[in-house]
Design an enzyme around this catalytic site. Sequence first.
Site, PDB file in Angstrom:
ATOM      1  N   SER A   8       0.927   3.645   2.119  1.00 27.64           N
ATOM      2  CA  SER A   8       0.881   4.566   3.390  1.00 27.64           C
ATOM      3  C   SER A   8       2.348   4.926   4.157  1.00 27.64           C
ATOM      4  CB  SER A   8       0.461   3.412   4.585  1.00 27.64           C
ATOM      5  OG  SER A   8       1.306   2.487   4.831  1.00 27.64           O
TER       6      SER A   8
ATOM      7  N   LYS B  81       5.493   0.679   9.224  1.00 28.94           N
ATOM      8  CA  LYS B  81       5.517   2.277   9.803  1.00 28.94           C
ATOM      9  C   LYS B  81       6.714   2.840  10.535  1.00 28.94           C
ATOM     10  CE  LYS B  81       1.140   1.795   8.800  1.00 28.94           C
ATOM     11  NZ  LYS B  81       0.213   2.118   7.591  1.00 28.94           N
TER      12      LYS B  81
ATOM     13  N   SER C  47      -3.109   6.576   6.147  1.00 25.61           N
ATOM     14  CA  SER C  47      -2.224   5.446   6.690  1.00 25.61           C
ATOM     15  C   SER C  47      -2.920   5.229   7.822  1.00 25.61           C
ATOM     16  CB  SER C  47      -0.699   6.100   7.315  1.00 25.61           C
ATOM     17  OG  SER C  47      -0.152   5.190   8.206  1.00 25.61           O
TER      18      SER C  47
ATOM     19  N   SER D 275       0.907  -1.186  -0.235  1.00 20.06           N
ATOM     20  CA  SER D 275      -0.005  -0.180   0.009  1.00 20.06           C
ATOM     21  C   SER D 275       0.903   1.238   0.193  1.00 20.06           C
ATOM     22  CB  SER D 275      -0.828   0.149   1.249  1.00 20.06           C
ATOM     23  OG  SER D 275      -0.076   0.381   2.397  1.00 20.06           O
TER      24      SER D 275
END
Length: 307
Positions: A91, A146, A255, A89
Site C-alpha cells: 500500500s 500511511k 491502499s 503489504s
Amino acid sequence: MAGYFAIFLVLLTLASGLIWLLDAWVLAPKRQQRLVLAQSAIAGELPESASQELVKEPYIVETAKSIFPVIALITLFRSFMYEPFQIPSGSMMPTLLVGDFILVEKFSYDVKDPVWRKTLYSNKTPSRGDVAVFKYPEQPTVDFIKRIVGLPGDRVIYRNKQLFIQKACATEQTSGCGKLEIVDLQLKNEGEFFQEQYPQRRYTEQLGEVSHDILQTPMRREPTHMFYKQANTDIDEFVVPEGHYFALGDNRDNSRDGRFWGFVPADNLVGKAVFIWMSFEFSDDADSWLPGWVPVGVRFERLGAIH
C-alpha cells in the site's frame, strides 16, 4: 492500548525485575543465614561445594538477573525511541516495498506509555508529508503505515485520482491557506509496477515541502461507493476534525486508507517512519520450491532514509 508484543515486553521486564529485587532483599539474605547456621552447627567451615550449594541462586532467579538488563533496555528503546516494523503489504509502494524493515521514531510525536498509550510528554505534531505509523482506527491493536496528507482543519478532496488540499488557516494567518489548491504531479514512468495485470504510472508528488513518489493505476476506477461518508461533504471530500489527521497510501489504487475509514486520532499515532535498515526480496514464482516467506535476495540499494 498497545499491541500484545509491547505488553508482553513490559510484563517480562517487570517480572524479571521483581524477581531480582525479591532475591536481593529476601531470598539472598535467607541463603546467607542458612550458610551461617550450617557453619555454626559444625563449629567450623563447610566444604566449598556445600557452601556454594547453600547460597546457590535458584534457576529462575539466575535467569531473571541475566535477562533483566537486556529486556529493560529493549523495552525502553522500543517504547520511547525507535521501534522496528516490517512492511507487510504494497500500500505504500514505491516508497516502501514488501520486505522492507524500517525504524519508526517514537519521539517524533507525543511520547506515550508502552501499555495504555497515555501521553507522558507532548512533543511535535505530524507534518504534512510525514510517513506515519498509527493504530488502525477500526482495530487499534493493528499498526498501519500511511502518509499524512491532511492536518486538523484541512479540507481534502481526492477526485479523478488527483489530490486537492485547502489548508486550514491558523490564528491571524492571511496567506498560504484558505484556498483549494491542486497538489502538483509530475509523471516519472509507466510500466515499472503492475497492479494485477494493469500497468501503473509513477508520479512525483509535491506535498508541501515533501517531494515523494506515488503510484496510480489508470485502468482502475475509484471505488467511491466505499468511501467514508462525512456529513455535509461530497463523497470524495474530507474535512479533517480537530485532533485528527487524514492519511493516504502512496499506492493510491491499492491502499485501504482514510478515504475508506476516515481520520486518524492524534492518540493513535505511534511514530514517524524514518529509515529502512534492511530490505529482503521474495520470490513471486508460483513454481518455486521455496516457501513464499523465505528471502531470495537483499535489496541493499533501498537502505537509507525514508522520504
